[in-house]
Design a protein around this motif. Structure first.
Motif, mmCIF file in Angstrom:
data_model
loop_
_atom_site.group_PDB
_atom_site.id
_atom_site.type_symbol
_atom_site.label_atom_id
_atom_site.label_comp_id
_atom_site.label_asym_id
_atom_site.label_seq_id
_atom_site.Cartn_x
_atom_site.Cartn_y
_atom_site.Cartn_z
ATOM 1 N N ARG A 1 0.883 -1.110 -0.005
ATOM 2 C CA ARG A 1 -0.100 0.097 0.047
ATOM 3 C C ARG A 1 1.012 1.309 -0.072
ATOM 4 O O ARG A 1 0.712 2.422 -0.649
ATOM 5 C CB ARG A 1 -0.993 0.210 1.181
ATOM 6 C CG ARG A 1 -2.091 -1.185 0.988
ATOM 7 C CD ARG A 1 -2.689 -1.336 2.316
ATOM 8 N NE ARG A 1 -3.803 -2.440 2.503
ATOM 9 C CZ ARG A 1 -3.483 -3.471 2.764
ATOM 10 N NH1 ARG A 1 -2.114 -3.936 3.067
ATOM 11 N NH2 ARG A 1 -4.561 -4.390 2.801
ATOM 12 N N TYR A 2 2.059 1.111 0.733
ATOM 13 C CA TYR A 2 2.939 2.284 0.869
ATOM 14 C C TYR A 2 3.279 2.609 -0.612
ATOM 15 O O TYR A 2 3.544 3.718 -1.253
ATOM 16 C CB TYR A 2 3.934 2.000 1.757
ATOM 17 C CG TYR A 2 3.565 2.152 3.094
ATOM 18 C CD1 TYR A 2 2.410 2.460 3.665
ATOM 19 C CD2 TYR A 2 4.296 1.563 4.200
ATOM 20 C CE1 TYR A 2 2.037 2.662 5.003
ATOM 21 C CE2 TYR A 2 3.987 1.288 5.381
ATOM 22 C CZ TYR A 2 3.130 1.910 5.826
ATOM 23 O OH TYR A 2 2.445 1.819 7.267
ATOM 24 N N ASN A 3 3.776 1.436 -1.306
ATOM 25 C CA ASN A 3 4.576 1.687 -2.709
ATOM 26 C C ASN A 3 3.466 2.061 -3.817
ATOM 27 O O ASN A 3 3.979 2.889 -4.559
ATOM 28 C CB ASN A 3 4.985 0.293 -2.728
ATOM 29 C CG ASN A 3 6.066 0.283 -3.815
ATOM 30 O OD1 ASN A 3 7.266 -0.587 -4.007
ATOM 31 N ND2 ASN A 3 6.271 1.537 -4.747
ATOM 32 N N LEU A 4 2.304 1.709 -3.394
ATOM 33 C CA LEU A 4 0.896 2.255 -4.343
ATOM 34 C C LEU A 4 1.068 3.688 -4.394
ATOM 35 O O LEU A 4 0.654 4.425 -5.409
ATOM 36 C CB LEU A 4 -0.032 1.444 -4.123
ATOM 37 C CG LEU A 4 -1.365 1.849 -5.026
ATOM 38 C CD1 LEU A 4 -1.086 1.615 -6.453
ATOM 39 C CD2 LEU A 4 -2.710 0.862 -4.585
ATOM 40 N N ARG A 5 0.901 4.122 -3.214
ATOM 41 C CA ARG A 5 0.803 5.681 -2.954
ATOM 42 C C ARG A 5 1.644 6.371 -3.305
ATOM 43 O O ARG A 5 1.817 7.435 -4.167
ATOM 44 C CB ARG A 5 0.790 5.954 -1.305
ATOM 45 C CG ARG A 5 -0.382 5.320 -0.465
ATOM 46 C CD ARG A 5 -0.104 5.704 0.896
ATOM 47 N NE ARG A 5 -1.156 4.623 1.588
ATOM 48 C CZ ARG A 5 -1.081 4.313 2.970
ATOM 49 N NH1 ARG A 5 -0.058 5.118 3.721
ATOM 50 N NH2 ARG A 5 -1.734 3.550 3.733
#
Length: 549
Positions: A471-475
């Motif tokens: 999720r962090y990478n997606l942001r």
């Protein structure tokens, strides 16, 4: 058959096609010609983005706090002509098609990298638990090593539908890629690489020692144990896009890529006169490092460098290590949403150390009169050196040995040590592997070393995503799509391999830089050609799968 490239799997977009299309990447309105874009960092992401924005008529201004080129750092040995140590990126898979577009455009020569068990290496020695094995191919090693290789291949097939996913990437079949990959994301986001290996039926049928050997030696470029705590998704991306296969090195050093691009005058350019280069637009040198980023009342963004020179910009691209936005650059908090700040601050970086020496000649090609073997080989070991690589520069130049290439705990062991002590430790380790060889007698000049975690501009070698970090990478990756952001968060963009899905690989820096270029085109009021759709055009349909919060 089409070749595998870094096409997805999270966002399957043909960056190589986009940058080579005769129509160009897009267009800016005349009112945006000459628009100033600040680029923080002169690595691959910063210089490639600057080059493409310049071609569109913008004016990129580059800020650099350390050495030009970022982690594409080729350090010359003193007193030798063209003999270098690759301190950062040094091996580049041919699947990095976006990166190789620039390499070929600049006329930089590449050759096969001397990885273990490859023809380029000549021979390989694997030294584990005090026993050495000499080999030219995998078939020359004891059966245990072949069992490990087969087990990992089977684990990939069983756990990731590997052959089908690679074929979909070859075919550039977006729908099929997403059909296979999106469920894998949901299944493996919160599980480690070691979990994948240890829980696979293929490895369950073998001993712990098989897993131990896989961690120490691996197959392809070397051992995998430093990645065992990482998210399995990160390893799967490397495997399925062949980042760990068919690697090459740049003759004369990869640092040529950003430097030559800095000086390169494109044939097709808008607004600027023919012969314009990034170097000329920047007055022949980069600005000093950025120390402050803030939004002005007129909506533009102000960058202040370390000499307190403040300039305002129409857009900003940040390519430096994400933690620097919190600890080294006074960044106005409202420029990013809080959940994005969480992602930037929680990004975990891995440690890495390399130590090089220059030697008088490629003596390792000498033949042992008793065994007929090379007197020294590319070496993988559980000793402190971990990986030792040999670079033959030809008969007219001294050669180079990367005595030690290590990660994480092994890199931290030498962190406080001076280069001379690192060389001594490496030579002591290799003396157990090659007791009759006097490596020291061939060393000329001064050694070179690096610990990336000790560099204040990097604080680590590259991102290593932990379980739960998808999720962090997606942001971070999707931040270039700014239509839904509030006005105070628009106009500042992120790029670099740490923003990408493939950290440690230059193709991730290339792809995120091109995402940022697309975002900046839109921010400046420009658009794209229907014949050559951009990442912005494809992202709504083919972007990475979101996970529930």
């Amino acid at each position: 058959m089409n070749k595998v490239s870094v096409f997805g799997p999270d966002f399957p977009f043909a960056y190589d096609d986009w940058i080579t299309h005769p129509k160009g990447l897009g267009h800016l309105p005349a009112s945006a010609h000459g628009a100033k874009v600040a680029i923080i960092g002169s690595g691959a992401a910063g210089i490639i983005a600057g080059y493409e924005l310049m071609k569109l008529g913008a004016r990129p201004i580059v800020f650099e706090a350390g050495q030009f080129g970022g982690r594409l750092r080729s350090q010359p040995f003193e007193g030798a002509d063209g003999v270098i140590a690759e301190l950062g990126g040094m091996r580049f898979p041919v699947s990095s098609t976006g990166f190789y577009h620039y390499v070929e455009m600049l006329g930089i020569e590449s050759r096969p990298f001397p990885n273990p068990l490859t023809e380029a290496a000549g021979s390989t020695v694997i030294d584990l638990l005090g026993t050495s094995h000499y080999a030219k191919t995998l078939a020359d090693l004891p059966v245990l090593f072949q069992e490990v290789a087969r087990a990992y291949d089977k684990a990939l097939e069983d756990g990731a539908n590997f052959t089908a996913l690679k074929q979909a990437i070859r075919d550039r079949d977006n729908a099929r890629i997403k059909e296979i990959w999106n469920p894998i994301v949901k299944q493996w986001d919160e599980r480690t690489f070691y979990d994948f290996v240890a829980s696979s039926e293929a490895f369950k049928a073998l001993s712990f020692h098989h897993r131990e050997v896989f961690g120490q030696v691996g197959f392809g470029t070397g051992g995998w144990d430093s990645d065992f705590p990482n998210s399995m998704l990160e390893i799967l991306r490397v495997n399925v896009t062949e980042c760990d296969d068919h690697q090459r090195y740049m003759v004369g050093g990869v640092g040529q890529v950003p430097r030559k691009l800095w000086e390169h005058a494109p044939e097709a350019i808008t607004h600027w006169p023919k012969g314009t280069t990034l170097a000329k637009l920047n007055g022949g040198a980069t600005r000093a490092g950025a120390v402050r980023i803030k939004r002005l009342e007129n909506g533009k963004i102000q960058i202040t460098d370390q000499w307190q020179r403040a300039e305002e910009f129409d857009a900003v691209l940040v390519t430096c290590q994400s933690h620097l936005l919190s600890i080294a650059i006074d960044t106005e908090e409202s420029l990013f949403a809080q959940d994005l700040w969480m992602a930037l601050d929680r990004t975990r970086y891995m440690q890495s150390a390399k130590t090089f020496v220059m030697v008088d000649r490629p003596f390792w090609k000498d033949q042992d009169p008793e065994t007929g073997r090379d007197v020294m080989s590319m070496t993988l070991t559980d000793r402190m050196t971990r990986g030792t690589y040999l670079f033959d520069n030809g008969p007219d130049k001294p050669s180079v040995i990367c005595l030690s290439y290590s990660w994480m705990t092994d890199a931290l062991k030498v962190l406080p040590l001076p280069v001379e002590k690192r060389v001594d430790l490496a030579l002591s380790s290799l003396a157990h592997v090659y007791p009759d060889l006097d490596i020291r007698s061939h060393i000329v000049g001064d050694p070179i070393t690096v610990s990336w975690e000790n560099d204040p501009n990097f604080l680590g070698a590259f991102k290593g995503a932990l379980p739960g970090h998808y999720r962090y990478n997606l942001r971070m990756f999707g931040h270039f799509m700014q239509d839904d952001l509030p006005p105070q968060e628009r106009g500042i963009f992120l790029a670099g391999d740490g923003i990408s899905w493939t950290p440690a690989w230059v193709e991730g820096a290339v792809q995120t830089s091109l995402n940022a270029v697309a975002g900046i085109i839109r921010h400046l009021g420009g658009g794209f050609y229907p014949e050559n759709p951009s990442p912005c055009d494809h992202y709504p349909e083919w972007g990475p799968v979101p996970l529930d919060n």
